[in-house]
Design a protein around this motif. Sequence first.
Motif, mmCIF file in Angstrom:
data_model
loop_
_atom_site.group_PDB
_atom_site.id
_atom_site.type_symbol
_atom_site.label_atom_id
_atom_site.label_comp_id
_atom_site.label_asym_id
_atom_site.label_seq_id
_atom_site.Cartn_x
_atom_site.Cartn_y
_atom_site.Cartn_z
ATOM 1 N N GLY A 67 7.493 5.413 -11.402
ATOM 2 C CA GLY A 67 6.805 5.984 -10.343
ATOM 3 C C GLY A 67 6.753 4.952 -9.088
ATOM 4 N N LEU A 68 6.180 3.639 -9.615
ATOM 5 C CA LEU A 68 6.068 2.705 -8.673
ATOM 6 C C LEU A 68 7.294 1.926 -8.348
ATOM 7 C CD1 LEU A 68 2.850 0.974 -10.294
ATOM 8 C CD2 LEU A 68 2.867 2.131 -8.431
ATOM 9 N N LEU A 69 8.232 2.028 -9.164
ATOM 10 C CA LEU A 69 9.762 1.926 -8.434
ATOM 11 C C LEU A 69 10.302 2.273 -7.625
ATOM 12 C CD1 LEU A 69 12.254 0.153 -9.091
ATOM 13 C CD2 LEU A 69 12.910 1.769 -10.809
ATOM 14 N N PHE A 70 10.007 3.692 -7.823
ATOM 15 C CA PHE A 70 10.321 4.631 -6.651
ATOM 16 C C PHE A 70 9.572 4.376 -5.338
ATOM 17 C CE2 PHE A 70 12.456 8.839 -5.825
ATOM 18 C CZ PHE A 70 12.000 9.093 -4.224
ATOM 19 N N GLY A 111 4.191 5.856 -5.206
ATOM 20 C CA GLY A 111 4.325 5.603 -6.444
ATOM 21 C C GLY A 111 3.484 6.553 -7.242
ATOM 22 N N ILE A 112 2.324 6.592 -6.983
ATOM 23 C CA ILE A 112 1.251 7.361 -7.747
ATOM 24 C C ILE A 112 1.693 8.844 -7.348
ATOM 25 C CG2 ILE A 112 -1.102 8.333 -7.451
ATOM 26 C CD1 ILE A 112 -1.950 5.272 -6.832
ATOM 27 N N ILE A 141 0.788 -1.148 0.037
ATOM 28 C CA ILE A 141 0.157 0.075 0.019
ATOM 29 C C ILE A 141 0.911 1.427 -0.167
ATOM 30 C CG2 ILE A 141 -1.752 1.353 1.230
ATOM 31 C CD1 ILE A 141 -3.004 -1.306 2.361
ATOM 32 N N THR A 142 1.996 1.369 1.000
ATOM 33 C CA THR A 142 2.892 2.451 0.774
ATOM 34 C C THR A 142 3.445 2.669 -0.432
ATOM 35 O OG1 THR A 142 3.266 2.096 3.158
ATOM 36 C CG2 THR A 142 4.798 3.385 1.999
ATOM 37 N N SER A 143 3.963 1.547 -1.197
ATOM 38 C CA SER A 143 4.523 1.775 -2.264
ATOM 39 C C SER A 143 3.471 2.266 -3.259
ATOM 40 C CB SER A 143 5.209 0.513 -2.729
ATOM 41 O OG SER A 143 6.044 -0.184 -1.780
ATOM 42 N N ILE A 186 4.641 13.974 -9.595
ATOM 43 C CA ILE A 186 5.495 14.964 -8.981
ATOM 44 C C ILE A 186 6.572 15.005 -9.885
ATOM 45 C CG2 ILE A 186 7.046 15.427 -7.190
ATOM 46 C CD1 ILE A 186 5.033 14.507 -5.076
ATOM 47 N N LEU A 187 6.893 13.891 -10.443
ATOM 48 C CA LEU A 187 8.145 14.059 -11.245
ATOM 49 C C LEU A 187 8.024 13.999 -12.625
ATOM 50 C CD1 LEU A 187 10.591 11.341 -9.293
ATOM 51 C CD2 LEU A 187 10.376 13.987 -8.948
#
Length: 495
Positions: free
Chosen positions: A124-127, A110-111, A104-106, A116-117
Amino acid sequence: MFFGSLENDGIVFLIAFLLACGVFAAKFSNRIGLPSLVLFILFGMLIGSDGLGFIYFDDAEMAQAIGILALIIILFEGGLETKWQTVRSVALPSLLLATVGVLITSIITGIAVHYILDVEWYEGLLFGAIVGSTDAAAVFAALKERNIKAKIGATLEAESGTNDPMAVFLTLIFIELILQPDTSFWMMLPSFFWQMGIGLILGLGIGKLATIAINRINLESSGLYPIFTLSFGLITYSVASFIDASGFLAVYVAALVIGNSELTYRYSISQFNEGFAWIAQILMFVILGLLAFPEHVFSINVMTQGLFISIVLIFVARPIAVFLSLIKMNYSIKEKIFISWAGLRGAVPIVLATFPIVSGLEGAVLFFNLIFFVVLTSALVQGSSISNVAAKLGLIGPVKDTPHHSIELISIAKANAEMVQFQANRENAVVGQTLKDIEFPKHVTISAIVRGDRLITPYGDTEIKAGDFLYILVSRKYKEELRKMLNRKKKPGKA
């Protein structure tokens, strides 16, 4: 190049200097309430090429290898010191936080990173996956010596010790999806269950095997027992990794089994691993600090974007993950708030951030700098305020006490006897009784009693008080009988 311009003498001096500075940093951090990992990282950045310029280091692969080795040592020490009777009651919620919570945190992070980036969804999900897990090194260090309620501390420690497999799994999946867009997410899902299941089984099996080997082997020097014990931690990780199981989970479980078993030379093993874990922690964070270039990490763009990501991670993603994971669990609102706040990020996200660099992903260096900034923000904001937040939420437990003296028998294995350390608490039946009134098993000698800062010579009229540390010499044949007697509780209503 690492240490490229230094001679051997210079390298030895530098390592000694780093360790000495790490010790002073740890002492200083306790006084100001700042996590020591922050000072270690900042020190690494200070002596790096963008700081004083003593060392130029940009080898992500070496940093990754050093980070993984250090994490094994830290996880192993944490597992050895974790009490199973405390963890057992929080096993299910900790496992949910380590799996569902990380997922859930990821996803939420990621969203946020996607917008933002302005990157692709998988990026994003990798981050989010990289920063999705709490860090064992950071959590163990932050909770050590802090008198947080046992249930909450155990939940956080068990979560941080077991959530790395999910973070590693998600990180590798999204790297694979970015590099190979045709890869199916669902085809890779069985790999996660393999990693978790086999990692757990290996940890249990090797932990049992290690306990038997440590207790049965007869070594000439007591100093060899801690080394022999640590070797099982390294073997556990290696075997698990060789068959694509979770090495970190296997190491933590193996250490948990070893630490909660009857163990010869326990004191020596504990002291050695604690010191070695500190060495690993100091060197790991300093190396990771060297890998980061302040000019890039503290650029306006990175700090601005990193601050927004940190806000989402700390105040949105982590709380939602905790509250959803702990639905219908026996935790109060205040306890869930504290668990949300104490989800520190540390070495694991930074080490995982080297994976995209090593894999050659475009934009991986920017990700590393942002993740580094997010970790620093988490450590500074959350780590420095754990005690205050716990106090305001009423989650402070009994003051942790440790003996100020220790007794070590050099030839205990050959004597077929052991020195048992026991701390009496108010619930124990022996409290309030004199030694002559206590029916000890055969072949038992009370060697010393430590009360506060005083070492008391035991006599028949000596009364056992709550908080006393008893050092008891006992024949191994009667050790289990002694343990049961000491842990006997007072009868209800008896003062």
